[in-house]
Design a protein around this motif. Structure first.
Motif, PDB file in Angstrom:
ATOM      1  N   THR A 241      37.411  38.097   5.476  1.00  0.00           N
ATOM      2  CA  THR A 241      37.815  36.740   5.842  1.00  0.00           C
ATOM      3  C   THR A 241      37.354  36.387   7.250  1.00  0.00           C
ATOM      4  O   THR A 241      36.814  35.292   7.490  1.00  0.00           O
ATOM      5  CB  THR A 241      39.341  36.604   5.737  1.00  0.00           C
ATOM      6  OG1 THR A 241      39.766  36.978   4.416  1.00  0.00           O
ATOM      7  CG2 THR A 241      39.778  35.174   6.017  1.00  0.00           C
ATOM      8  N   LEU A 242      37.563  37.306   8.194  1.00  0.00           N
ATOM      9  CA  LEU A 242      37.153  37.033   9.570  1.00  0.00           C
ATOM     10  C   LEU A 242      35.633  36.897   9.682  1.00  0.00           C
ATOM     11  O   LEU A 242      35.134  35.968  10.339  1.00  0.00           O
ATOM     12  CB  LEU A 242      37.644  38.155  10.475  1.00  0.00           C
ATOM     13  CG  LEU A 242      37.320  38.014  11.970  1.00  0.00           C
ATOM     14  CD1 LEU A 242      37.924  36.736  12.527  1.00  0.00           C
ATOM     15  CD2 LEU A 242      37.817  39.226  12.745  1.00  0.00           C
ATOM     16  N   ALA A 243      34.891  37.788   9.041  1.00  0.00           N
ATOM     17  CA  ALA A 243      33.427  37.702   9.093  1.00  0.00           C
ATOM     18  C   ALA A 243      32.928  36.421   8.436  1.00  0.00           C
ATOM     19  O   ALA A 243      31.991  35.776   8.927  1.00  0.00           O
ATOM     20  CB  ALA A 243      32.811  38.927   8.417  1.00  0.00           C
ATOM     21  N   GLY A 244      33.560  36.037   7.326  1.00  0.00           N
ATOM     22  CA  GLY A 244      33.144  34.805   6.662  1.00  0.00           C
ATOM     23  C   GLY A 244      33.396  33.570   7.505  1.00  0.00           C
ATOM     24  O   GLY A 244      32.540  32.687   7.606  1.00  0.00           O
ATOM     25  N   LEU A 245      34.562  33.494   8.136  1.00  0.00           N
ATOM     26  CA  LEU A 245      34.868  32.335   8.974  1.00  0.00           C
ATOM     27  C   LEU A 245      33.958  32.276  10.200  1.00  0.00           C
ATOM     28  O   LEU A 245      33.516  31.191  10.606  1.00  0.00           O
ATOM     29  CB  LEU A 245      36.335  32.384   9.395  1.00  0.00           C
ATOM     30  CG  LEU A 245      37.357  32.217   8.267  1.00  0.00           C
ATOM     31  CD1 LEU A 245      38.779  32.315   8.811  1.00  0.00           C
ATOM     32  CD2 LEU A 245      37.164  30.878   7.559  1.00  0.00           C
ATOM     33  N   LEU A 246      33.678  33.439  10.801  1.00  0.00           N
ATOM     34  CA  LEU A 246      32.754  33.451  11.931  1.00  0.00           C
ATOM     35  C   LEU A 246      31.351  33.024  11.504  1.00  0.00           C
ATOM     36  O   LEU A 246      30.658  32.295  12.231  1.00  0.00           O
ATOM     37  CB  LEU A 246      32.712  34.848  12.552  1.00  0.00           C
ATOM     38  CG  LEU A 246      33.964  35.282  13.326  1.00  0.00           C
ATOM     39  CD1 LEU A 246      33.812  36.720  13.813  1.00  0.00           C
ATOM     40  CD2 LEU A 246      34.229  34.353  14.502  1.00  0.00           C
ATOM     41  N   GLY A 247      30.921  33.475  10.338  1.00  0.00           N
ATOM     42  CA  GLY A 247      29.610  33.065   9.843  1.00  0.00           C
ATOM     43  C   GLY A 247      29.542  31.571   9.582  1.00  0.00           C
ATOM     44  O   GLY A 247      28.532  30.920   9.877  1.00  0.00           O
ATOM     45  N   ILE A 248      30.617  31.010   9.030  1.00  0.00           N
ATOM     46  CA  ILE A 248      30.642  29.568   8.769  1.00  0.00           C
ATOM     47  C   ILE A 248      30.594  28.780  10.078  1.00  0.00           C
ATOM     48  O   ILE A 248      29.871  27.778  10.199  1.00  0.00           O
ATOM     49  CB  ILE A 248      31.886  29.206   7.947  1.00  0.00           C
ATOM     50  CG1 ILE A 248      31.785  29.799   6.540  1.00  0.00           C
ATOM     51  CG2 ILE A 248      32.061  27.695   7.861  1.00  0.00           C
ATOM     52  CD1 ILE A 248      33.043  29.641   5.721  1.00  0.00           C
ATOM     53  N   CYS A 249      31.355  29.228  11.074  1.00  0.00           N
ATOM     54  CA  CYS A 249      31.332  28.547  12.375  1.00  0.00           C
ATOM     55  C   CYS A 249      29.951  28.632  13.021  1.00  0.00           C
ATOM     56  O   CYS A 249      29.443  27.638  13.570  1.00  0.00           O
ATOM     57  CB  CYS A 249      32.390  29.156  13.293  1.00  0.00           C
ATOM     58  SG  CYS A 249      34.089  28.869  12.778  1.00  0.00           S
ATOM     59  N   ALA A 264      20.390  28.707   9.836  1.00  0.00           N
ATOM     60  CA  ALA A 264      21.800  28.377   9.625  1.00  0.00           C
ATOM     61  C   ALA A 264      22.176  28.365   8.146  1.00  0.00           C
ATOM     62  O   ALA A 264      23.295  28.769   7.783  1.00  0.00           O
ATOM     63  CB  ALA A 264      22.125  27.031  10.269  1.00  0.00           C
ATOM     64  N   LEU A 265      21.290  27.901   7.282  1.00  0.00           N
ATOM     65  CA  LEU A 265      21.639  27.816   5.858  1.00  0.00           C
ATOM     66  C   LEU A 265      21.884  29.188   5.235  1.00  0.00           C
ATOM     67  O   LEU A 265      22.896  29.374   4.543  1.00  0.00           O
ATOM     68  CB  LEU A 265      20.539  27.060   5.114  1.00  0.00           C
ATOM     69  CG  LEU A 265      20.826  26.763   3.636  1.00  0.00           C
ATOM     70  CD1 LEU A 265      22.110  25.952   3.501  1.00  0.00           C
ATOM     71  CD2 LEU A 265      19.655  26.004   3.009  1.00  0.00           C
ATOM     72  N   PRO A 266      21.021  30.206   5.451  1.00  0.00           N
ATOM     73  CA  PRO A 266      21.362  31.537   4.909  1.00  0.00           C
ATOM     74  C   PRO A 266      22.657  32.101   5.483  1.00  0.00           C
ATOM     75  O   PRO A 266      23.447  32.722   4.765  1.00  0.00           O
ATOM     76  CB  PRO A 266      20.148  32.388   5.300  1.00  0.00           C
ATOM     77  CG  PRO A 266      19.033  31.434   5.497  1.00  0.00           C
ATOM     78  CD  PRO A 266      19.662  30.199   6.035  1.00  0.00           C
ATOM     79  N   VAL A 267      22.880  31.892   6.789  1.00  0.00           N
ATOM     80  CA  VAL A 267      24.129  32.375   7.388  1.00  0.00           C
ATOM     81  C   VAL A 267      25.331  31.669   6.777  1.00  0.00           C
ATOM     82  O   VAL A 267      26.389  32.279   6.545  1.00  0.00           O
ATOM     83  CB  VAL A 267      24.081  32.188   8.913  1.00  0.00           C
ATOM     84  CG1 VAL A 267      25.428  32.537   9.547  1.00  0.00           C
ATOM     85  CG2 VAL A 267      22.989  33.056   9.526  1.00  0.00           C
ATOM     86  N   LEU A 268      25.174  30.374   6.488  1.00  0.00           N
ATOM     87  CA  LEU A 268      26.275  29.635   5.868  1.00  0.00           C
ATOM     88  C   LEU A 268      26.595  30.184   4.485  1.00  0.00           C
ATOM     89  O   LEU A 268      27.772  30.352   4.124  1.00  0.00           O
ATOM     90  CB  LEU A 268      25.905  28.158   5.788  1.00  0.00           C
ATOM     91  CG  LEU A 268      26.918  27.238   5.099  1.00  0.00           C
ATOM     92  CD1 LEU A 268      28.240  27.235   5.864  1.00  0.00           C
ATOM     93  CD2 LEU A 268      26.374  25.825   4.992  1.00  0.00           C
ATOM     94  N   LEU A 269      25.564  30.467   3.691  1.00  0.00           N
ATOM     95  CA  LEU A 269      25.799  30.998   2.349  1.00  0.00           C
ATOM     96  C   LEU A 269      26.457  32.373   2.415  1.00  0.00           C
ATOM     97  O   LEU A 269      27.389  32.669   1.634  1.00  0.00           O
ATOM     98  CB  LEU A 269      24.481  31.068   1.589  1.00  0.00           C
ATOM     99  CG  LEU A 269      23.803  29.716   1.304  1.00  0.00           C
ATOM    100  CD1 LEU A 269      22.468  29.928   0.607  1.00  0.00           C
ATOM    101  CD2 LEU A 269      24.713  28.815   0.483  1.00  0.00           C
ATOM    102  N   ILE A 270      25.992  33.216   3.333  1.00  0.00           N
ATOM    103  CA  ILE A 270      26.603  34.545   3.484  1.00  0.00           C
ATOM    104  C   ILE A 270      28.053  34.415   3.940  1.00  0.00           C
ATOM    105  O   ILE A 270      28.952  35.117   3.441  1.00  0.00           O
ATOM    106  CB  ILE A 270      25.785  35.396   4.460  1.00  0.00           C
ATOM    107  CG1 ILE A 270      24.391  35.668   3.897  1.00  0.00           C
ATOM    108  CG2 ILE A 270      26.497  36.714   4.755  1.00  0.00           C
ATOM    109  CD1 ILE A 270      23.472  36.379   4.868  1.00  0.00           C
ATOM    110  N   GLY A 271      28.302  33.517   4.901  1.00  0.00           N
ATOM    111  CA  GLY A 271      29.669  33.325   5.383  1.00  0.00           C
ATOM    112  C   GLY A 271      30.591  32.803   4.305  1.00  0.00           C
ATOM    113  O   GLY A 271      31.742  33.247   4.184  1.00  0.00           O
ATOM    114  N   LEU A 272      30.110  31.857   3.509  1.00  0.00           N
ATOM    115  CA  LEU A 272      30.934  31.333   2.416  1.00  0.00           C
ATOM    116  C   LEU A 272      31.244  32.419   1.391  1.00  0.00           C
ATOM    117  O   LEU A 272      32.370  32.509   0.886  1.00  0.00           O
ATOM    118  CB  LEU A 272      30.221  30.159   1.744  1.00  0.00           C
ATOM    119  CG  LEU A 272      30.144  28.856   2.548  1.00  0.00           C
ATOM    120  CD1 LEU A 272      29.296  27.825   1.816  1.00  0.00           C
ATOM    121  CD2 LEU A 272      31.539  28.290   2.797  1.00  0.00           C
ATOM    122  N   GLY A 273      30.241  33.253   1.086  1.00  0.00           N
ATOM    123  CA  GLY A 273      30.477  34.333   0.137  1.00  0.00           C
ATOM    124  C   GLY A 273      31.493  35.340   0.650  1.00  0.00           C
ATOM    125  O   GLY A 273      32.388  35.777  -0.089  1.00  0.00           O
TER     126      GLY A 273
END
Length: 363
Positions: A241-249, A264-273
Motif C-alpha cells: 500500500t505504501l509503495a503504491g501510494l508513493l508511486g502514484i504521487c 510517469a505513465l509506467p510508474v503510475l501503472l505500477i503504483g496502481l497495481g
C-alpha cells in the motif's frame, strides 16, 4: 434490481465527487491562463449549486471561495510589497524602499511595482484559488462520514484520524453560522473584530468536539476493527500500500510537469497495481458488515469519468499548445481561450445533469 437510469433522490457516492473534483484540480495545475481557471471555478460552482444538499457540511463551499479570494489577495500584496522575480519594464508605481542590511541581499521591501510582476502573481494566485475552489466543491458535495465508511480494510487505522481532519472544516463553518445567528437574535452585532474574537474560541472548541464525537461514534460501531492476520501478511499489506501510494504521487508529479510523461505513465501503472494488491490483501482484515452500502452505478461512473476526462484532455491540450495554457507575462499578452479547452472544461458539467438530486433532511 433497480436500473441505474432511474432518477431517484439519493446521495451520490462520495468517492465519485472527490474523483471529479480532483480531475478539475489536476486540470487547474496545468494552466496559468486566467480565462481557463475562471471557467474551471465556474464549472465547479455550478455543479455545487445544482447538486448541493442541506447538510451542515454542505455549507462549507462559500468558506473555501472566500479563502481562495484571500489567498489571491495575499499573493498580490506580497508581489507589491516584496517585489517579484519576474523582470518587467512597465512600471505602474514606485513604493518607498526600506534599506536592508548586507546579509539580506536579494530581498527588498518596497520599490518598483511592474505590470509583469503583478500579472505573474495574479496568474499564480488564481491557480491556487481555483484549486481551493475544487477542494471546497468536493467538501460541499461529498459526505465525509460516507466517504470514510467506504475505506478499504488496509486504511482502517488511519480512518479515525482522517475523520477528525475531514469534518473539522465543515463543522467549523456550521458553528460560525450558528453562533452568528445567535448573536443576531440577541440583538448584538455579528460583524467586526469584537464579534470575531467573541465567537472564535467557542467555534474552535465546538468544531473539534463534534469531530472527535463522530470519530468516537464510528469507533464504537466497529469502524477500524480488524481480524487477526499473520504478521508477514500485515507487513506485505503495509509495504504494498505504501509503495503504491508513493508511486502514484510520484507519477502524478511527473504527469503534471513538463517532460515527465515518458516515465510517469509506467510508474503510475505500477503504483496502481501495488496499491490495489495492498488494498485487496488488507480487505481480509475486515470483520464488519455494511448496512446499505453506497452503490456505484451509472451516475457515479459519469461523475468520475467527467473529472478524469477534463484532466486528461487538459494535459493533452497543454502539451499541444503550451502558449495558450501558459500566457506570457514578459511581454504582457492577452490570454487566449481556445475552443478545445472550453469544450474540455465544460465536460465537468456532466454531474449537474447526470446525477440524482440529494435528499432533503425535511423529507
Amino acid at each position: 434490481m433497480r436500473s441505474p437510469f432511474v432518477r431517484v433522490s439519493r446521495q451520490l457516492h462520495p468517492g465519485a465527487w472527490w474523483l471529479w473534483a480532483l480531475g478539475l484540480g489536476a486540470a487547474a495545475t496545468r494552466t496559468t491562463n486566467p480565462a481557463i481557471l475562471l471557467l474551471l471555478a465556474a464549472v465547479a460552482g455550478y455543479v455545487v449549486a445544482a447538486r448541493r444538499g442541506d447538510a451542515p457540511w454542505s455549507r462549507s463551499y462559500g468558506a473555501f471561495v472566500r479563502l481562495g479570494l484571500f489567498v489571491l489577495g495575499i499573493r498580490l500584496l506580497f508581489a507589491v510589497l516584496l517585489g517579484s522575480p519576474v523582470p518587467g519594464t512597465h512600471v505602474l508605481f514606485t513604493l518607498p524602499e526600506v534599506p536592508l542590511p548586507v546579509w539580506a541581499q536579494g530581498v527588498r521591501i518596497g520599490g518598483r511595482v511592474t505590470l509583469e510582476g503583478l500579472l505573474a502573481a495574479l496568474y499564480d494566485g488564481l491557480r491556487l484559488a481555483t484549486l481551493l475552489v475544487c477542494v471546497g466543491a468536493a467538501n460541499a458535495l461529498a459526505s465525509p462520514a460516507r466517504l470514510l465508511r467506504a475505506l478499504p480494510g488496509a486504511l482502517y487505522e488511519a480512518g479515525v484520524a482522517v475523520v477528525v481532519a475531514m469534518t473539522f472544516a465543515p463543522n467549523l463553518v456550521a458553528d460560525v453560522q450558528r453562533l452568528r445567528a445567535a448573536r443576531r437574535l440577541r440583538g448584538r452585532t455579528d460583524k467586526g473584530i469584537a464579534a470575531v474574537l467573541s465567537v472564535g474560541l467557542p467555534v474552535l472548541e465546538g468544531a473539534l468536539e463534534r469531530s472527535v464525537a463522530l470519530a468516537a461514534a464510528m469507533d464504537t460501531r466497529g469502524f477500524g476493527r480488524t481480524a487477526d492476520v499473520p504478521r508477514h501478511l500485515a507487513r506485505a499489506t503495509a509495504a504494498l500500500t505504501l509503495a503504491g501510494l508513493l508511486g502514484i504521487c510520484l507519477a502524478a508529479y511527473g504527469l503534471l510537469t513538463a517532460g515527465g510523461a515518458g516515465w510517469a505513465l509506467p510508474v503510475l501503472l505500477i503504483g496502481l497495481g501495488a496499491a490495489f494488491a495492498g488494498l485487496l490483501l488488507g480487505s481480509r482484515r475486515s470483520v464488519r458488515t455494511r448496512y446499505q452500502p453506497d452503490p456505484w452505478v451509472l451516475p457515479e461512473w459519469l461523475t468520475a469519468g467527467s473529472g478524469a476526462a477534463v484532466a486528461a484532455l487538459t494535459v493533452y491540450l497543454s502539451t499541444r499548445d503550451p502558449a495558450a495554457f501558459a500566457p506570457t507575462v514578459v511581454p504582457p499578452s492577452v490570454p487566449a481561450l481556445p475552443l478545445a479547452a472550453v469544450l474540455a472544461v465544460l465536460l465537468g458539467l456532466v454531474p449537474a445533469f447526470a446525477t440524482p438530486t440529494p435528499p432533503r433532511r425535511a423529507s
